[in-house]
Design a protein around this motif. Sequence first.
Motif, PDB file in Angstrom:
ATOM      1  N   UNK A  19       0.794  -1.222   0.000  1.00  0.00           N
ATOM      2  CA  UNK A  19       0.000   0.000   0.000  1.00  0.00           C
ATOM      3  C   UNK A  19       0.830   1.278   0.000  1.00  0.00           C
ATOM      4  N   UNK A  20       1.999   1.242   0.642  1.00  0.00           N
ATOM      5  CA  UNK A  20       2.755   2.477   0.836  1.00  0.00           C
ATOM      6  C   UNK A  20       4.043   2.567   0.038  1.00  0.00           C
ATOM      7  N   UNK A  21       4.648   1.434  -0.248  1.00  0.00           N
ATOM      8  CA  UNK A  21       5.978   1.455  -0.870  1.00  0.00           C
ATOM      9  C   UNK A  21       5.925   1.128  -2.356  1.00  0.00           C
ATOM     10  N   UNK A  22       5.271   0.057  -2.725  1.00  0.00           N
ATOM     11  CA  UNK A  22       5.312  -0.412  -4.105  1.00  0.00           C
ATOM     12  C   UNK A  22       4.640   0.531  -5.105  1.00  0.00           C
ATOM     13  N   UNK A  23       3.592   1.294  -4.758  1.00  0.00           N
ATOM     14  CA  UNK A  23       3.054   2.256  -5.732  1.00  0.00           C
ATOM     15  C   UNK A  23       4.108   3.258  -6.210  1.00  0.00           C
ATOM     16  N   UNK A  24       4.995   3.688  -5.309  1.00  0.00           N
ATOM     17  CA  UNK A  24       6.074   4.606  -5.708  1.00  0.00           C
ATOM     18  C   UNK A  24       7.130   3.871  -6.529  1.00  0.00           C
ATOM     19  N   UNK A  25       7.345   2.602  -6.217  1.00  0.00           N
ATOM     20  CA  UNK A  25       8.369   1.835  -6.923  1.00  0.00           C
ATOM     21  C   UNK A  25       8.017   1.651  -8.392  1.00  0.00           C
ATOM     22  N   UNK A  26       6.749   1.686  -8.728  1.00  0.00           N
ATOM     23  CA  UNK A  26       6.333   1.516 -10.124  1.00  0.00           C
ATOM     24  C   UNK A  26       6.833   2.644 -11.008  1.00  0.00           C
ATOM     25  N   UNK A  27       7.198   3.780 -10.388  1.00  0.00           N
ATOM     26  CA  UNK A  27       7.674   4.918 -11.172  1.00  0.00           C
ATOM     27  C   UNK A  27       9.188   5.080 -11.094  1.00  0.00           C
ATOM     28  N   UNK A  28       9.855   4.100 -10.480  1.00  0.00           N
ATOM     29  CA  UNK A  28      11.303   4.165 -10.324  1.00  0.00           C
ATOM     30  C   UNK A  28      11.979   3.107 -11.197  1.00  0.00           C
ATOM     31  N   UNK A  29      13.287   2.962 -10.975  1.00  0.00           N
ATOM     32  CA  UNK A  29      14.031   1.927 -11.680  1.00  0.00           C
ATOM     33  C   UNK A  29      13.951   0.611 -10.928  1.00  0.00           C
ATOM     34  N   UNK A  30      15.024  -0.151 -10.961  1.00  0.00           N
ATOM     35  CA  UNK A  30      15.057  -1.464 -10.319  1.00  0.00           C
ATOM     36  C   UNK A  30      14.782  -1.353  -8.823  1.00  0.00           C
ATOM     37  N   UNK A  31      13.943  -2.259  -8.312  1.00  0.00           N
ATOM     38  CA  UNK A  31      13.554  -2.272  -6.911  1.00  0.00           C
ATOM     39  C   UNK A  31      14.194  -3.489  -6.257  1.00  0.00           C
ATOM     40  N   UNK A  32      14.926  -3.260  -5.139  1.00  0.00           N
ATOM     41  CA  UNK A  32      15.677  -4.340  -4.505  1.00  0.00           C
ATOM     42  C   UNK A  32      15.296  -4.488  -3.041  1.00  0.00           C
ATOM     43  N   UNK A  33      15.167  -5.740  -2.602  1.00  0.00           N
ATOM     44  CA  UNK A  33      14.833  -6.051  -1.212  1.00  0.00           C
ATOM     45  C   UNK A  33      15.844  -7.064  -0.681  1.00  0.00           C
ATOM     46  N   UNK A  34      16.297  -6.839   0.557  1.00  0.00           N
ATOM     47  CA  UNK A  34      17.203  -7.780   1.219  1.00  0.00           C
ATOM     48  C   UNK A  34      16.504  -8.368   2.425  1.00  0.00           C
ATOM     49  N   UNK A  49       4.332  -5.297  -9.191  1.00  0.00           N
ATOM     50  CA  UNK A  49       5.222  -4.391  -9.922  1.00  0.00           C
ATOM     51  C   UNK A  49       5.149  -4.515 -11.437  1.00  0.00           C
ATOM     52  N   UNK A  50       4.436  -5.496 -11.948  1.00  0.00           N
ATOM     53  CA  UNK A  50       4.298  -5.595 -13.396  1.00  0.00           C
ATOM     54  C   UNK A  50       5.636  -5.713 -14.085  1.00  0.00           C
ATOM     55  N   UNK A  51       5.936  -4.757 -14.973  1.00  0.00           N
ATOM     56  CA  UNK A  51       7.179  -4.810 -15.747  1.00  0.00           C
ATOM     57  C   UNK A  51       8.346  -4.101 -15.069  1.00  0.00           C
ATOM     58  N   UNK A  52       8.128  -3.558 -13.885  1.00  0.00           N
ATOM     59  CA  UNK A  52       9.225  -2.904 -13.165  1.00  0.00           C
ATOM     60  C   UNK A  52      10.239  -3.972 -12.741  1.00  0.00           C
ATOM     61  N   UNK A  53      11.517  -3.792 -13.071  1.00  0.00           N
ATOM     62  CA  UNK A  53      12.522  -4.802 -12.677  1.00  0.00           C
ATOM     63  C   UNK A  53      12.703  -4.831 -11.163  1.00  0.00           C
ATOM     64  N   UNK A  54      12.835  -6.013 -10.612  1.00  0.00           N
ATOM     65  CA  UNK A  54      13.019  -6.162  -9.173  1.00  0.00           C
ATOM     66  C   UNK A  54      13.877  -7.394  -8.895  1.00  0.00           C
ATOM     67  N   UNK A  55      14.439  -7.430  -7.704  1.00  0.00           N
ATOM     68  CA  UNK A  55      15.198  -8.601  -7.272  1.00  0.00           C
ATOM     69  C   UNK A  55      15.194  -8.680  -5.759  1.00  0.00           C
ATOM     70  N   UNK A  56      15.344  -9.890  -5.255  1.00  0.00           N
ATOM     71  CA  UNK A  56      15.337 -10.142  -3.819  1.00  0.00           C
ATOM     72  C   UNK A  56      16.601 -10.916  -3.456  1.00  0.00           C
ATOM     73  N   UNK A  57      17.256 -10.488  -2.390  1.00  0.00           N
ATOM     74  CA  UNK A  57      18.391 -11.216  -1.826  1.00  0.00           C
ATOM     75  C   UNK A  57      17.966 -11.792  -0.491  1.00  0.00           C
ATOM     76  N   UNK A  58      18.193 -13.085  -0.306  1.00  0.00           N
ATOM     77  CA  UNK A  58      18.002 -13.725   0.990  1.00  0.00           C
ATOM     78  C   UNK A  58      19.352 -14.183   1.515  1.00  0.00           C
TER      79      UNK A  58
END
Length: 281
Positions: free
Chosen positions: A101-116, A137-146
């Motif tokens: 609700x609060x973070x990902x809507x803004x991420x749709x207008x940015x570049x690659x989104x990364x979560x650790x 995120x649809x077509x917005x590039x993203x990646x997750x590190x565990x």
Amino acid sequence: MERNGAEFRFSATSLTQAEFERIKALAFRLAGINLSQAKKSLIVGRWNRRLQHYRLGSFSEYLDLLSQPEARGELQTALNLLTTNETNYFRERQHFDFLRERVLPKARQQGRFRVWSAACSSGEEPYSIAMLLAAELGNVPWEVLGSDISTSVLTTARDGIYAMERARPIPQEYLHRYCLKGTGPQAGTFRVDRAIRERVQFRYINLNEPLPDIGVFDVILLRNVMIYFSAETKSQVVTRMLPALTADGHFLVGHCETLNGVTDRLAMSTASIYTRASRCA
């Protein structure tokens, strides 16, 4: 079974207080883990198997073995057995609601989104995040590190195969889209779909040591692990991780945890969710 030419019969070994103090010091030195007296029975239950494997008669003998230079692999095994890896899919769902609700809507207008996902255990947390990102995120590039300090749980995480009962917290939509039901020999299990697994990287990272070069992240989760750290270790770990957080990023801890008194470089946004303090932005 023989040892030094004599018959060897193993029986469960008790743990003396002096041996416990040695183990406590070892766990703190290696991983910053602060073992309480309540963990003595856990140590006995888990390490007795290693004593049996090596046909040793005491925990002191096992500790002496661990101190040998060639025992690095066994040292990692011993550490794996000391860490408690309790986790679940979509654990503490309020955090996922906050991201959606609060973070990902803004991420749709940015570049690659990364979560650790630090201290990710057997992978349920990073895969939960990955399913959320894939859906939102649809077509917005993203990646997750565990990352985790236990090599055994990282193996489970990379495989992405879990008992079916562990799927219960996964929303039905995500379960159908991102998980495969096991059949035949794999009946009673499910596997995270390859398209999700390929977007999640798993790495061994000891948060008690200097971090490798892993880049920066929009969201860092360090949930339900600081309860095992001393106050000093908490401060050191968070300070070590902060350079990996973007200027407007979010740092999430467990609902029963707080960063109050740990760092003044993060400000509470809401309970268990922090952003950079304005004077440190």
